[in-house]
Design an enzyme around this catalytic site. Structure first.
Site, PDB file in Angstrom:
ATOM      1  N   LYS A   1       0.811  -1.210   0.000  1.00  0.00           N
ATOM      2  CA  LYS A   1       0.000   0.000   0.000  1.00  0.00           C
ATOM      3  C   LYS A   1       0.848   1.265   0.000  1.00  0.00           C
ATOM      4  O   LYS A   1       0.451   2.277  -0.576  1.00  0.00           O
ATOM      5  CB  LYS A   1      -0.960   0.020   1.198  1.00  0.00           C
ATOM      6  CG  LYS A   1      -2.116  -0.945   1.034  1.00  0.00           C
ATOM      7  CD  LYS A   1      -3.252  -0.630   1.994  1.00  0.00           C
ATOM      8  CE  LYS A   1      -4.389  -1.627   1.839  1.00  0.00           C
ATOM      9  NZ  LYS A   1      -5.408  -1.508   2.886  1.00  0.00           N
TER      10      LYS A   1
ATOM     11  N   LYS B   1      -5.415 -10.244  -6.664  1.00  0.00           N
ATOM     12  CA  LYS B   1      -6.668 -10.463  -5.929  1.00  0.00           C
ATOM     13  C   LYS B   1      -7.709  -9.420  -6.342  1.00  0.00           C
ATOM     14  O   LYS B   1      -7.363  -8.306  -6.741  1.00  0.00           O
ATOM     15  CB  LYS B   1      -6.429 -10.485  -4.417  1.00  0.00           C
ATOM     16  CG  LYS B   1      -6.184  -9.147  -3.799  1.00  0.00           C
ATOM     17  CD  LYS B   1      -6.170  -9.211  -2.276  1.00  0.00           C
ATOM     18  CE  LYS B   1      -5.981  -7.773  -1.791  1.00  0.00           C
ATOM     19  NZ  LYS B   1      -5.611  -7.574  -0.435  1.00  0.00           N
TER      20      LYS B   1
ATOM     21  N   LYS C   1     -10.940  -3.550  -3.982  1.00  0.00           N
ATOM     22  CA  LYS C   1     -11.747  -2.332  -4.067  1.00  0.00           C
ATOM     23  C   LYS C   1     -11.037  -1.260  -4.868  1.00  0.00           C
ATOM     24  O   LYS C   1     -11.667  -0.383  -5.446  1.00  0.00           O
ATOM     25  CB  LYS C   1     -11.983  -1.764  -2.655  1.00  0.00           C
ATOM     26  CG  LYS C   1     -12.860  -2.586  -1.753  1.00  0.00           C
ATOM     27  CD  LYS C   1     -12.811  -2.025  -0.321  1.00  0.00           C
ATOM     28  CE  LYS C   1     -13.534  -2.942   0.660  1.00  0.00           C
ATOM     29  NZ  LYS C   1     -13.043  -2.779   2.039  1.00  0.00           N
TER      30      LYS C   1
HETATM   31  P1  TYM Z   1     -10.919  -5.207   3.944  1.00  0.00           P
HETATM   32  O1  TYM Z   1     -11.861  -4.090   4.216  1.00  0.00           O
HETATM   33  O2  TYM Z   1      -9.839  -4.993   2.948  1.00  0.00           O
HETATM   34  O3  TYM Z   1     -11.709  -6.489   3.483  1.00  0.00           O
HETATM   35  C1  TYM Z   1     -12.824  -6.962   4.222  1.00  0.00           C
HETATM   36  C2  TYM Z   1     -12.793  -8.483   4.257  1.00  0.00           C
HETATM   37  O4  TYM Z   1     -12.834  -9.005   2.923  1.00  0.00           O
HETATM   38  C3  TYM Z   1     -11.763  -9.905   2.726  1.00  0.00           C
HETATM   39  N1  TYM Z   1     -11.324  -9.817   1.318  1.00  0.00           N
HETATM   40  C4  TYM Z   1     -11.258 -10.857   0.486  1.00  0.00           C
HETATM   41  N2  TYM Z   1     -11.540 -12.162   0.661  1.00  0.00           N
HETATM   42  C5  TYM Z   1     -11.387 -12.965  -0.412  1.00  0.00           C
HETATM   43  N3  TYM Z   1     -10.955 -12.532  -1.631  1.00  0.00           N
HETATM   44  C6  TYM Z   1     -10.653 -11.238  -1.842  1.00  0.00           C
HETATM   45  N4  TYM Z   1     -10.246 -10.817  -3.043  1.00  0.00           N
HETATM   46  C7  TYM Z   1     -10.801 -10.330  -0.742  1.00  0.00           C
HETATM   47  N5  TYM Z   1     -10.593  -8.999  -0.603  1.00  0.00           N
HETATM   48  C8  TYM Z   1     -10.926  -8.699   0.663  1.00  0.00           C
HETATM   49  C9  TYM Z   1     -10.692  -9.456   3.681  1.00  0.00           C
HETATM   50  O5  TYM Z   1      -9.774 -10.486   3.958  1.00  0.00           O
HETATM   51  C10 TYM Z   1     -11.507  -9.047   4.882  1.00  0.00           C
HETATM   52  O6  TYM Z   1     -11.826 -10.180   5.666  1.00  0.00           O
HETATM   53  N6  TYM Z   1      -7.776  -5.033   7.821  1.00  0.00           N
HETATM   54  C11 TYM Z   1      -9.066  -5.530   7.399  1.00  0.00           C
HETATM   55  C12 TYM Z   1     -10.222  -4.963   8.195  1.00  0.00           C
HETATM   56  C13 TYM Z   1     -10.084  -5.120   9.685  1.00  0.00           C
HETATM   57  C14 TYM Z   1     -10.265  -6.325  10.417  1.00  0.00           C
HETATM   58  C15 TYM Z   1     -10.062  -5.962  11.777  1.00  0.00           C
HETATM   59  C16 TYM Z   1     -10.570  -7.637  10.067  1.00  0.00           C
HETATM   60  C17 TYM Z   1      -9.794  -4.145  10.567  1.00  0.00           C
HETATM   61  N7  TYM Z   1      -9.762  -4.646  11.826  1.00  0.00           N
HETATM   62  C18 TYM Z   1     -10.146  -6.907  12.788  1.00  0.00           C
HETATM   63  C19 TYM Z   1     -10.666  -8.576  11.100  1.00  0.00           C
HETATM   64  C20 TYM Z   1     -10.455  -8.218  12.436  1.00  0.00           C
HETATM   65  C21 TYM Z   1      -9.295  -5.105   5.942  1.00  0.00           C
HETATM   66  O7  TYM Z   1      -8.681  -4.199   5.452  1.00  0.00           O
HETATM   67  O8  TYM Z   1     -10.303  -5.738   5.316  1.00  0.00           O
END
Ligand code: TYM
Length: 340
Positions: free
Chosen positions: A111, A203, A206
């Site tokens: 990032k 992957k 967003k």
């Molecule tokens: P974020 O917002 O990027 O994504 C949300 C969730 O979606 C999953 N994900 C995917 N799973 C499968 N294939 C993909 N291409 C894909 N893209 C995204 C992510 O793994 C996530 O589960 N850091 C985290 C948010 C967060 C969090 C937490 C998660 C903040 N605090 C505490 C768990 C526990 C994030 O950026 O997710």
């Protein structure tokens, strides 16, 4: 007792990867466990966000949880910045985590890109806040996609180091042998890592500039159909067994998506479609995707048209989340030796 926590960033364009990797699992877990599902707005501002757009997407993520089937009465749906425990515990755990640990985080490297000196300090300490999210509730299970694995391992290391560093105080003050549990990642299934529809080596994300690369949760049936039909594939027909997907990332991705949407296994999908034309499989994939996502997208749009109701759900969720976190934060301050 088991307690589930997970978070999703309000950074626009919720997509099929977020749904299959995370949100669909949130729905399944609510029947057995106490679950907290958080819209992590503090994480979102680690990169610049337009304030009006951020407000809109916070509500949209909450709407996605509800539209997908998470019951806001049974579970706690809330917004991170409305519960002060997250930021407070992040500071304390930032003093437990080591710089060397953060330096190994691959997501920060991706990032931040080449201009690392210019990345925000928040982007660097992002995984510490994530550990605080989980540990503020002493959560035991964390459903996430595969891309969050390293962050979860860090959260476990932080929990363990805190328990070790303060072990004498923890037991002297009557909190047992260890204060924080080791949170367990729940990363399983055919779609723990959904790939871009344009490039099977990237992957689904967003932030991909190409909207063709992902299926958004708010896409209508026409958009879903057109994106699936244009999805990159190779010229071979589908194999009848999983081994035949080796070296065919685009085909493997579409089969995984189908299996996850239909609630079946990759092998069963190949048994049904193996040997046939890709176009027939893609038509079936459109049908299952539209059947599953169409109602969710429509319900999201309906929910966001009434922001006051979503805000009321988030406020109620924040109060219930605070009630769980507050005694944990008080205990942490006690353990560390702060005067309260
Ligand atoms: P974020 O917002 O990027 O994504 C949300 C969730 O979606 C999953 N994900 C995917 N799973 C499968 N294939 C993909 N291409 C894909 N893209 C995204 C992510 O793994 C996530 O589960 N850091 C985290 C948010 C967060 C969090 C937490 C998660 C903040 N605090 C505490 C768990 C526990 C994030 O950026 O997710």
């Amino acid at each position: 007792p088991p307690r589930v926590f997970s978070g999703v960033q309000p950074t626009g364009n919720l997509h099929l990867g977020n749904y299959l990797g995370a949100i669909q699992k949130f729905v399944a877990l609510q029947h057995q466990h106490e679950c907290l599902y958080c819209v992590v707005d503090l994480h979102a501002i680690t990169v610049a966000q337009d304030p009006n757009e951020l407000t809109r997407t916070i509500r949209e993520v909450a709407a996605a949880f509800i539209a997908a089937g998470v019951d806001p009465k049974k579970n706690i749906i809330f917004n991170q910045s409305q519960v002060s425990a997250h930021a407070e515990l992040a500071w304390i755990l930032g003093c437990t985590a080591r710089i060397g640990w953060l330096n190994r985080m691959t997501q920060f490297k991706e990032k931040a890109g080449k201009d690392r000196e210019n990345a925000s300090v928040g982007l660097y300490t992002y995984p510490v806040l994530m550990a605080a999210d989980i540990l503020a509730y002493r959560a035991t299970h964390v459903p996430v996609g595969e891309d969050q694995k390293q962050h979860l391992e860090l959260a476990r290391d932080i929990a363990q180091k805190f328990n070790n560093d303060f072990s004498a105080s923890i037991s002297a003050k009557g909190y047992g042998d260890a204060f924080f549990p080791q949170p367990e990642p729940l990363i399983q299934g055919a779609a723990a890592r959904v790939m871009s529809l344009r490039d099977g080596s990237k992957k689904m994300s967003k932030s991909d500039p190409s909207d063709q690369s992902r299926i958004n949760l708010t896409d209508d049936a026409d958009a879903i159909a057109s994106k699936v039909r244009k999805a990159k594939t190779d010229p071979e027909p589908l194999p009848s067994e999983s081994a035949g997907l080796e070296g065919r990332p685009e085909a493997a991705n579409l089969v995984g998506i189908y299996a996850a949407l239909a609630g079946t296994e990759q092998d069963a999908v190949l048994k049904q479609f193996g040997g046939g034309q890709f176009s027939a499989f893609k038509n079936a994939l459109v049908d299952v995707a539209v059947a599953k996502l169409g109602p969710i997208g429509a319900e999201m749009k309906r929910l966001v048209s009434d922001p006051a109701s979503i805000d009321a759900i988030l406020k109620d969720g924040a109060e219930r989340a605070h009630a769980i976190a507050a005694p944990n934060i008080a205990a942490v301050k006690d353990i560390v030796g702060f005067v309260r």
